[in-house]
Motif scaffolding. Structure first.
Motif, short mmCIF file in Angstrom:
data_model
loop_
_atom_site.label_atom_id
_atom_site.label_comp_id
_atom_site.label_asym_id
_atom_site.label_seq_id
_atom_site.Cartn_x
_atom_site.Cartn_y
_atom_site.Cartn_z
N PRO A 113 42.14 34.42 28.96
CA PRO A 113 43.44 34.63 29.52
C PRO A 113 43.67 35.34 30.57
O PRO A 113 42.84 36.28 30.86
CB PRO A 113 44.39 35.28 28.21
N ASP A 114 44.28 34.73 31.57
CA ASP A 114 44.34 35.30 32.98
C ASP A 114 43.33 35.57 33.67
O ASP A 114 42.94 36.46 34.82
CB ASP A 114 45.29 36.96 32.66
N GLY A 115 42.32 34.79 33.56
CA GLY A 115 41.13 34.56 34.11
C GLY A 115 41.40 34.32 35.64
O GLY A 115 40.32 34.80 36.31
N LEU A 116 42.31 33.72 36.08
CA LEU A 116 42.25 33.45 37.54
C LEU A 116 42.39 34.80 38.09
O LEU A 116 41.87 35.12 39.03
CB LEU A 116 43.40 32.83 37.73
N TRP A 117 43.25 35.74 37.75
CA TRP A 117 43.69 37.21 38.23
C TRP A 117 42.22 37.85 37.96
O TRP A 117 41.95 38.70 38.97
CB TRP A 117 44.88 37.56 37.46
N TRP A 118 41.75 37.99 36.91
CA TRP A 118 40.51 38.83 36.63
C TRP A 118 39.59 38.28 37.93
O TRP A 118 38.78 39.21 38.48
CB TRP A 118 39.92 38.58 35.36
N PHE A 119 39.29 37.22 38.01
CA PHE A 119 38.24 36.47 39.11
C PHE A 119 38.62 37.03 40.41
O PHE A 119 37.81 37.72 41.25
CB PHE A 119 38.27 35.10 38.88
N MET A 120 40.14 36.83 40.73
CA MET A 120 40.45 37.53 42.11
C MET A 120 40.44 39.13 42.17
O MET A 120 40.36 39.62 43.26
CB MET A 120 42.00 36.99 42.33
#
Length: 143
Positions: free
Chosen positions: A130-137
Motif C-alpha cells: 500500500p502506497d508503494g508508489l510513494w515509498w519507491f519515490m
C-alpha cells in the motif's frame, strides 16, 4: 566515465519514473528486463576474467526470481532450490568435460542470480505494498 553515467541517468530517470507510476505487470516486466541486463553485465565481467558462469542460468534465474515476486506462483525457497540444482547440473557437466573453473563458475552463477534476482524481487514487492508508489519515490533519490 562519470559524465557518461550522469547523461544516461538524466535520460533514464524519467523512463523509470513512468514505469514505477504505471505499476503492475508493466513495471514488473521492466524490472525483470533491467535485472536481466544487470545479470548479463555481471556474467560478462566474470567471463572476461576467465571464469565460466552459466549465462542462461544466471540471467534466466535472476529474471525468474524477480518475476516470482509479482506472480508469486511458487514459494521462494522452492524456486531457489530448483535454480541451484539446475546451476549445479550445468556446471557439473562442464566439469566432466574438463573445464577446471566450473566450481567457481557455479558459485558465480548462484551468487549472481540470487543477488540480482532478489534485488529485483524486492523492488517489485516495494511497489506492490500500500502506497508503494510513494515509498519507491522516497527511496529513489537515495539510489
Amino acid at each position: 566515465m562519470l559524465r557518461k553515467r550522469l547523461i544516461v541517468i538524466i535520460f533514464l530517470l524519467p523512463i523509470l519514473v513512468l514505469f514505477v507510476a504505471l505499476g503492475g505487470v508493466i513495471y514488473s516486466t521492466f524490472i525483470a528486463l533491467v535485472v536481466g541486463l544487470a545479470a548479463w553485465e555481471f556474467w560478462s565481467m566474470f567471463s572476461k576474467g576467465g571464469y565460466s558462469p552459466s549465462a542462461v542460468g544466471l540471467i534466466g534465474g535472476a529474471m525468474l526470481l524477480s518475476l516470482r515476486a509479482y506472480y508469486n506462483f511458487i514459494d521462494l525457497e522452492i524456486v531457489l532450490a530448483l535454480l541451484v540444482m539446475v546451476a549445479l547440473a550445468i556446471h557439473l557437466l562442464e566439469f566432466e568435460r574438463g573445464r577446471k573453473t566450473a566450481p567457481i563458475g557455479f558459485c558465480i552463477t548462484v551468487a549472481g542470480m540470487v543477488y540480482w534476482g532478489l534485488m529485483g524481487g524486492y523492488l517489485i514487492q516495494l511497489r506492490q505494498i500500500p502506497d508503494g508508489l510513494w515509498w519507491f519515490m522516497l527511496v529513489l533519490p537515495a539510489a
